[in-house]
Design a protein around this motif. Structure first.
Motif, mmCIF file in Angstrom:
data_model
loop_
_atom_site.group_PDB
_atom_site.id
_atom_site.type_symbol
_atom_site.label_atom_id
_atom_site.label_comp_id
_atom_site.label_asym_id
_atom_site.label_seq_id
_atom_site.Cartn_x
_atom_site.Cartn_y
_atom_site.Cartn_z
ATOM 1 N N LEU A 253 -27.964 0.912 2.984
ATOM 2 C CA LEU A 253 -28.898 0.423 2.074
ATOM 3 C C LEU A 253 -28.893 1.700 1.058
ATOM 4 O O LEU A 253 -28.675 1.146 -0.234
ATOM 5 N N ILE A 254 -28.707 2.894 1.296
ATOM 6 C CA ILE A 254 -28.657 3.830 0.194
ATOM 7 C C ILE A 254 -27.375 3.828 -0.362
ATOM 8 O O ILE A 254 -27.453 3.860 -1.609
ATOM 9 N N TYR A 255 -26.129 3.443 0.434
ATOM 10 C CA TYR A 255 -25.010 3.216 -0.268
ATOM 11 C C TYR A 255 -24.910 2.267 -1.322
ATOM 12 O O TYR A 255 -24.199 2.368 -2.356
ATOM 13 N N THR A 256 -25.465 1.094 -0.844
ATOM 14 C CA THR A 256 -25.469 0.004 -1.986
ATOM 15 C C THR A 256 -26.247 0.250 -3.208
ATOM 16 O O THR A 256 -26.023 -0.575 -4.172
ATOM 17 N N ILE A 257 -27.288 1.082 -3.063
ATOM 18 C CA ILE A 257 -27.907 1.515 -4.431
ATOM 19 C C ILE A 257 -27.117 2.548 -5.044
ATOM 20 O O ILE A 257 -26.933 2.646 -6.462
ATOM 21 N N VAL A 258 -26.503 3.538 -4.492
ATOM 22 C CA VAL A 258 -25.757 4.802 -5.136
ATOM 23 C C VAL A 258 -24.432 4.241 -5.398
ATOM 24 O O VAL A 258 -23.662 4.533 -6.565
ATOM 25 N N MET A 259 -23.541 3.359 -4.696
ATOM 26 C CA MET A 259 -22.406 2.642 -4.877
ATOM 27 C C MET A 259 -21.246 3.716 -4.901
ATOM 28 O O MET A 259 -20.641 3.671 -5.777
ATOM 29 N N PRO A 260 -21.230 4.620 -3.966
ATOM 30 C CA PRO A 260 -20.025 5.815 -4.069
ATOM 31 C C PRO A 260 -18.766 4.576 -3.858
ATOM 32 O O PRO A 260 -18.910 3.575 -2.939
ATOM 33 N N LYS A 261 -17.593 5.195 -4.311
ATOM 34 C CA LYS A 261 -16.500 4.537 -4.096
ATOM 35 C C LYS A 261 -15.797 4.769 -2.984
ATOM 36 O O LYS A 261 -16.030 5.709 -2.316
ATOM 37 N N PRO A 262 -14.884 3.706 -2.165
ATOM 38 C CA PRO A 262 -14.340 3.983 -1.169
ATOM 39 C C PRO A 262 -13.298 4.920 -1.143
ATOM 40 O O PRO A 262 -12.909 5.415 -1.931
ATOM 41 N N THR A 263 -12.806 5.315 0.204
ATOM 42 C CA THR A 263 -11.683 6.137 0.371
ATOM 43 C C THR A 263 -10.775 5.963 -0.583
ATOM 44 O O THR A 263 -9.948 6.884 -1.128
ATOM 45 N N TYR A 264 -10.064 4.679 -0.462
ATOM 46 C CA TYR A 264 -8.925 4.263 -1.324
ATOM 47 C C TYR A 264 -9.395 2.973 -2.086
ATOM 48 O O TYR A 264 -10.113 2.162 -1.555
ATOM 49 N N LEU A 265 -8.851 2.818 -3.146
ATOM 50 C CA LEU A 265 -8.763 1.649 -4.193
ATOM 51 C C LEU A 265 -7.286 1.657 -4.689
ATOM 52 O O LEU A 265 -6.591 2.388 -4.274
ATOM 53 N N GLY A 266 -7.080 0.427 -5.196
ATOM 54 C CA GLY A 266 -5.575 0.332 -6.051
ATOM 55 C C GLY A 266 -5.621 -0.894 -6.383
ATOM 56 O O GLY A 266 -6.665 -1.370 -6.801
ATOM 57 N N ASP A 267 -4.546 -1.492 -6.706
ATOM 58 C CA ASP A 267 -4.215 -2.549 -7.530
ATOM 59 C C ASP A 267 -4.702 -3.769 -6.681
ATOM 60 O O ASP A 267 -4.911 -3.913 -5.568
ATOM 61 N N ALA A 268 -5.096 -4.872 -7.360
ATOM 62 C CA ALA A 268 -5.781 -6.192 -6.979
ATOM 63 C C ALA A 268 -4.556 -6.888 -5.949
ATOM 64 O O ALA A 268 -3.582 -6.891 -6.406
ATOM 65 N N ILE A 269 -5.016 -7.493 -4.817
ATOM 66 C CA ILE A 269 -4.305 -8.040 -3.925
ATOM 67 C C ILE A 269 -5.133 -9.430 -3.682
ATOM 68 O O ILE A 269 -5.777 -9.540 -2.628
ATOM 69 N N PRO A 270 -5.012 -10.573 -4.477
ATOM 70 C CA PRO A 270 -6.181 -11.727 -4.369
ATOM 71 C C PRO A 270 -5.802 -12.176 -3.133
ATOM 72 O O PRO A 270 -4.522 -12.559 -2.646
ATOM 73 N N VAL A 271 -6.774 -12.693 -2.216
ATOM 74 C CA VAL A 271 -6.661 -13.374 -0.855
ATOM 75 C C VAL A 271 -5.909 -14.641 -1.381
ATOM 76 O O VAL A 271 -5.642 -15.477 -0.173
ATOM 77 N N SER A 272 -5.871 -15.104 -2.426
ATOM 78 C CA SER A 272 -5.268 -16.500 -2.946
ATOM 79 C C SER A 272 -3.751 -16.368 -2.689
ATOM 80 O O SER A 272 -3.242 -17.468 -2.709
ATOM 81 N N GLY A 273 -3.291 -15.074 -2.655
ATOM 82 C CA GLY A 273 -1.805 -15.056 -2.532
ATOM 83 C C GLY A 273 -1.047 -15.206 -1.211
ATOM 84 O O GLY A 273 -1.669 -15.627 -0.544
ATOM 85 N N ASP A 274 -0.087 -14.224 -1.114
ATOM 86 C CA ASP A 274 0.554 -14.152 0.067
ATOM 87 C C ASP A 274 0.000 -13.057 0.853
ATOM 88 O O ASP A 274 0.200 -11.789 0.485
ATOM 89 N N GLY A 275 -0.213 -13.155 2.214
ATOM 90 C CA GLY A 275 -0.733 -11.948 2.882
ATOM 91 C C GLY A 275 0.130 -11.086 3.401
ATOM 92 O O GLY A 275 -0.140 -9.896 3.894
ATOM 93 N N ASN A 276 1.517 -11.437 3.326
ATOM 94 C CA ASN A 276 2.497 -10.605 3.697
ATOM 95 C C ASN A 276 2.820 -9.351 2.898
ATOM 96 O O ASN A 276 3.251 -8.429 3.203
ATOM 97 N N VAL A 277 2.360 -9.346 1.599
ATOM 98 C CA VAL A 277 2.075 -8.296 0.728
ATOM 99 C C VAL A 277 1.548 -7.062 1.053
ATOM 100 O O VAL A 277 1.520 -5.907 0.796
ATOM 101 N N THR A 278 0.716 -7.239 2.074
ATOM 102 C CA THR A 278 -0.123 -6.406 2.721
ATOM 103 C C THR A 278 0.492 -5.622 3.942
ATOM 104 O O THR A 278 -0.044 -4.724 4.704
ATOM 105 N N ASN A 279 1.544 -6.218 4.473
ATOM 106 C CA ASN A 279 2.378 -5.627 5.831
ATOM 107 C C ASN A 279 2.737 -4.361 5.430
ATOM 108 O O ASN A 279 3.211 -3.827 4.117
ATOM 109 N N ASP A 280 2.691 -3.247 6.067
ATOM 110 C CA ASP A 280 3.099 -1.970 6.029
ATOM 111 C C ASP A 280 4.362 -1.532 6.679
ATOM 112 O O ASP A 280 4.696 -0.330 6.775
ATOM 113 N N LYS A 281 5.052 -2.680 7.086
ATOM 114 C CA LYS A 281 6.285 -2.309 7.925
ATOM 115 C C LYS A 281 7.495 -3.227 7.295
ATOM 116 O O LYS A 281 7.251 -4.170 6.342
#
Length: 238
Positions: free
Chosen positions: A198-226
């Motif tokens: 609840l406190i986090y949603t008030i303060v809104m700290p950034k997560p450990t990682y952010l990056g370029d957008a990867i819309p779920v409307s696209g291809d899930g294979n772009v998130t493969n790390d292998k």
């Protein structure tokens, strides 16, 4: 004032503060549960919603041999059921893959693939290190606006609260087909986690990682790390 009197007053003050703290914890938990309970729906109701961007399955422990724990397997089975029921044509597996020797999300994706779901329909969030981070990244990285969350009921209230605080239209379908060992300890941790988030949603700290957008409307294979997608995924998380 003698030492005995001072000690008594100090003890009374500590008791008052402790009781006040317990009351605050109780009220926050009660507020979150009552607020989000109407947003926990059945699989049939989820199928009737329409325009759901994705079904998010929240990760939890994987056994040393790489197989999903019972709790995680139940979440995955429910997520697959919803996918097959037409709730959404996208699955988002969000969990912890912060270490080379511990990987929730690839195991989750492989479980869904083994159930017959196309790889391209399954996205992985490798940096879903907490419920808060999973929801933040769902919104900012995966561009989710309307979401179905799959987890156990004890965890669902907080997940829904955070998702809605992030501005998403969120609903939950619980995965509780049985009793789980150690549930009392999880319930106790959740009592403390709800006020924290609840406190986090008030303060809104950034997560450990952010990056370029990867819309779920696209291809899930772009998130493969292998194989061919490993380098791309690493660059997104930096």
């Amino acid at each position: 004032m003698d030492k005995k009197t001072i000690l008594k007053k100090a003890v009374k003050m500590l008791l008052v503060l402790g009781l006040a703290g317990c009351l605050v914890l109780f009220l926050i938990n009660l507020y979150m549960i009552r607020r989000e309970k109407p947003n926990i729906i059945s699989a049939d109701d989820a199928a009737a919603l329409g325009d759901v961007d994705c079904i998010m399955v929240l990760g939890c422990s994987v056994r040393p041999d790489g197989t999903p724990s019972g709790m995680l397997r139940d979440r995955l089975d429910k997520g697959i059921e919803l996918y097959e029921g037409g709730v959404s044509d996208r699955l988002l597996m969000s969990g912890d893959h912060g270490r080379a020797n511990y990987d929730e999300v690839n195991r989750m994706k492989q479980y869904a693939i083994d159930a017959g779901i196309p790889s391209g329909d399954i996205f992985m969030d490798h940096a879903g290190f907490s419920t808060y981070e999973s929801m933040y990244r769902a919104r900012d990285i995966f561009q989710v606006k309307k979401i179905i969350i799959v987890t156990q009921r004890y965890h669902m209230y907080r997940a829904l609260y955070v998702a809605r605080a992030m501005g998403m239209e969120a609903y939950g379908v619980e995965s509780d087909p049985r009793q789980y060992g150690g549930q009392k300890m999880r319930d106790l941790r959740e009592l403390l986690a709800r006020p924290k988030d609840l406190i986090y949603t008030i303060v809104m700290p950034k997560p450990t990682y952010l990056g370029d957008a990867i819309p779920v409307s696209g291809d899930g294979n772009v998130t493969n790390d292998k194989e061919e997608n490993r380098d791309r995924n690493e660059s997104v998380q930096k």
